[in-house]
Design an enzyme around this catalytic site. Structure first.
Site, mmCIF file in Angstrom:
data_model
loop_
_atom_site.group_PDB
_atom_site.id
_atom_site.type_symbol
_atom_site.label_atom_id
_atom_site.label_comp_id
_atom_site.label_asym_id
_atom_site.label_seq_id
_atom_site.Cartn_x
_atom_site.Cartn_y
_atom_site.Cartn_z
ATOM 1 N N VAL A 109 0.835 -1.204 0.000
ATOM 2 C CA VAL A 109 0.000 0.000 0.000
ATOM 3 C C VAL A 109 0.874 1.260 0.000
ATOM 4 O O VAL A 109 0.385 2.354 0.224
ATOM 5 C CB VAL A 109 -0.963 0.003 1.220
ATOM 6 C CG1 VAL A 109 -1.894 -1.199 1.179
ATOM 7 C CG2 VAL A 109 -0.199 0.038 2.548
ATOM 8 N N HIS A 125 -4.476 -4.517 -2.168
ATOM 9 C CA HIS A 125 -4.819 -4.160 -0.779
ATOM 10 C C HIS A 125 -5.001 -2.657 -0.587
ATOM 11 O O HIS A 125 -4.926 -2.173 0.540
ATOM 12 C CB HIS A 125 -3.759 -4.718 0.180
ATOM 13 C CG HIS A 125 -3.740 -6.221 0.216
ATOM 14 N ND1 HIS A 125 -2.704 -6.960 0.748
ATOM 15 C CD2 HIS A 125 -4.638 -7.139 -0.241
ATOM 16 C CE1 HIS A 125 -2.967 -8.267 0.629
ATOM 17 N NE2 HIS A 125 -4.131 -8.389 0.024
ATOM 18 N N CYS A 133 -14.055 7.697 3.027
ATOM 19 C CA CYS A 133 -15.053 7.803 4.084
ATOM 20 C C CYS A 133 -15.369 6.398 4.611
ATOM 21 O O CYS A 133 -15.632 5.485 3.824
ATOM 22 C CB CYS A 133 -16.298 8.472 3.521
ATOM 23 S SG CYS A 133 -17.651 8.530 4.695
ATOM 24 N N CYS A 153 -15.327 13.348 6.987
ATOM 25 C CA CYS A 153 -15.610 13.413 5.554
ATOM 26 C C CYS A 153 -16.254 14.767 5.234
ATOM 27 O O CYS A 153 -17.246 15.139 5.880
ATOM 28 C CB CYS A 153 -16.549 12.275 5.176
ATOM 29 S SG CYS A 153 -17.131 12.379 3.474
HETATM 30 P P1 OAD Z 1 5.226 -10.553 4.664
HETATM 31 O O1 OAD Z 1 5.852 -9.722 5.722
HETATM 32 O O2 OAD Z 1 4.279 -11.594 5.082
HETATM 33 O O3 OAD Z 1 6.361 -11.267 3.788
HETATM 34 C C1 OAD Z 1 7.440 -10.549 3.272
HETATM 35 C C2 OAD Z 1 8.384 -11.528 2.590
HETATM 36 O O4 OAD Z 1 9.413 -10.780 1.973
HETATM 37 C C3 OAD Z 1 9.032 -12.537 3.524
HETATM 38 O O5 OAD Z 1 8.894 -13.827 2.979
HETATM 39 C C4 OAD Z 1 10.502 -12.098 3.559
HETATM 40 O O6 OAD Z 1 11.397 -13.190 3.656
HETATM 41 C C5 OAD Z 1 10.663 -11.422 2.221
HETATM 42 N N1 OAD Z 1 11.686 -10.371 2.170
HETATM 43 C C6 OAD Z 1 12.050 -9.509 3.154
HETATM 44 N N2 OAD Z 1 12.987 -8.652 2.717
HETATM 45 C C7 OAD Z 1 13.244 -8.987 1.416
HETATM 46 C C8 OAD Z 1 14.110 -8.469 0.410
HETATM 47 N N3 OAD Z 1 14.912 -7.416 0.621
HETATM 48 N N4 OAD Z 1 14.091 -9.081 -0.811
HETATM 49 C C9 OAD Z 1 13.292 -10.157 -1.051
HETATM 50 N N5 OAD Z 1 12.457 -10.671 -0.128
HETATM 51 C C10 OAD Z 1 12.417 -10.100 1.082
HETATM 52 O O7 OAD Z 1 4.553 -9.523 3.631
HETATM 53 P P2 OAD Z 1 3.446 -9.840 2.521
HETATM 54 O O8 OAD Z 1 3.609 -11.172 1.952
HETATM 55 O O9 OAD Z 1 3.438 -8.668 1.611
HETATM 56 O O10 OAD Z 1 -2.115 -7.252 4.161
HETATM 57 O O11 OAD Z 1 2.128 -9.795 3.403
HETATM 58 C C11 OAD Z 1 0.897 -9.966 2.769
HETATM 59 C C12 OAD Z 1 -0.152 -9.130 3.438
HETATM 60 O O12 OAD Z 1 -0.176 -9.406 4.841
HETATM 61 C C13 OAD Z 1 0.092 -7.629 3.375
HETATM 62 O O13 OAD Z 1 -0.330 -7.032 2.166
HETATM 63 C C14 OAD Z 1 -0.734 -7.141 4.528
HETATM 64 C C15 OAD Z 1 -0.371 -8.172 5.566
HETATM 65 O O14 OAD Z 1 -1.301 -8.370 6.564
HETATM 66 C C16 OAD Z 1 -2.935 -6.250 4.392
HETATM 67 O O15 OAD Z 1 -2.592 -5.242 4.952
HETATM 68 C C17 OAD Z 1 -4.333 -6.502 3.917
#
Ligand code: OAD
Length: 254
Positions: A109, A125, A133, A153
């Site tokens: 985001v 997301h 709002c 709002c």
């Molecule tokens: P996560 O924090 O779950 O996963 C991030 C991943 O990136 C992990 O597997 C790390 O090993 C990897 N990582 C960290 N640094 C890195 C780098 N420099 N290069 C490559 N990989 C790296 O984050 P998301 O998978 O994005 O949802 O999480 C999914 C959703 O969970 C988010 O969008 C959010 C959260 O709750 C909402 O807010 C709706």
């Protein structure tokens, strides 16, 4: 896996990128880690290791304590606004210019793909750069500066909230449809910096794989549900992505 086999995979995926007609990229918080933004699930620094999502990222949490949720969200939005895209974001801008059809789907985001120059990003997301709002969902550009936190709002007086998807909320159907259609149609899907723990985003790579696409995962950790036909490149996105693009197209775009 040793360095030689990683180099081999980079060359293999580089060749597949050069031949691909439709490339889909799915990104998660890991791609922005090198821009200084926290991920969610890192055991020490991850947001969900330090904070409880049920107190900060659900509609009920907002109803209970809108001020807390607003202030926490704005703090993250401010951090994102002060950060800069990194070489992984810029490599995807080049990739978009190189391949015949390109779809970028992000769970992030933070707005960093757009600030790097990527077009038509599917923000599954939502975006912390927008506010809407809570009652009526209308995106709002500005609001009266009063003592209200969250602000109100300007149209209906309801509370304002960030335009992000919280736990327990549905994704915008048109965004999910577009993401799934792209995953079904592509010949190569690159998953970058996501733990693959949150649905429905987590299933997109496997949709592509089922339809016969090449699936490559770039991540610091091993996160894939299945192996075998999946090419996994372990490393920092900011190093791996530029290497992949150079493996496909050795001469940079001037
Ligand atoms: P996560 O924090 O779950 O996963 C991030 C991943 O990136 C992990 O597997 C790390 O090993 C990897 N990582 C960290 N640094 C890195 C780098 N420099 N290069 C490559 N990989 C790296 O984050 P998301 O998978 O994005 O949802 O999480 C999914 C959703 O969970 C988010 O969008 C959010 C959260 O709750 C909402 O807010 C709706």
């Amino acid at each position: 896996m040793d360095d030689a086999s990683q180099t081999e995979i980079v060359l293999h995926i580089g060749a597949a990128l050069r031949q691909a007609r439709h490339v889909v990229v799915l990104t998660g918080a890991g791609i922005s880690a090198e821009s200084g933004l926290p991920t969610f699930r890192n055991a020490q620094t991850g947001l969900w290791a330090q904070y409880r999502p049920e107190e900060l990222a659900t509609p009920d949490a907002f109803r209970r304590n809108p001020r807390l949720v607003w202030e926490w969200s704005m703090q993250l939005a401010d951090l994102a606004a002060r950060s800069q895209p990194n070489p992984a974001h810029y490599a995807l801008v080049e990739l978009e210019q190189r391949v015949p059809k390109f779809t970028l789907i992000t769970q992030n985001v933070d707005g960093l793909h757009q600030r790097a120059g990527s077009n038509a990003v599917i923000e599954l997301h939502g975006s912390s750069t927008r506010v809407r709002c809570f009652d009526e969902g209308l995106i709002v550009d500005g609001w009266a500066k009063t003592a209200d936190v969250p602000p109100r709002c300007p149209y209906c007086g309801g509370l304002l909230r960030p335009d992000v998807v919280w736990f327990g909320e549905l994704l915008a159907p048109e965004k999910l449809d577009a993401a799934q259609a792209a995953a079904d149609a592509c010949d190569l899907l690159l998953s970058i910096g996501t733990s693959g723990e949150v649905e429905p985003a987590a299933s997109l790579p496997y949709r592509a794989l089922r339809r016969g696409a090449t699936l490559a995962v770039v991540n610091l950790d091993v996160t894939t549900r299945a192996s075998g036909s999946i090419s996994t490149i372990h490393g920092l996105a900011g190093q791996v992505l530029p290497a992949l693009v150079r493996a496909a197209w050795p001469d940079p775009i001037m």
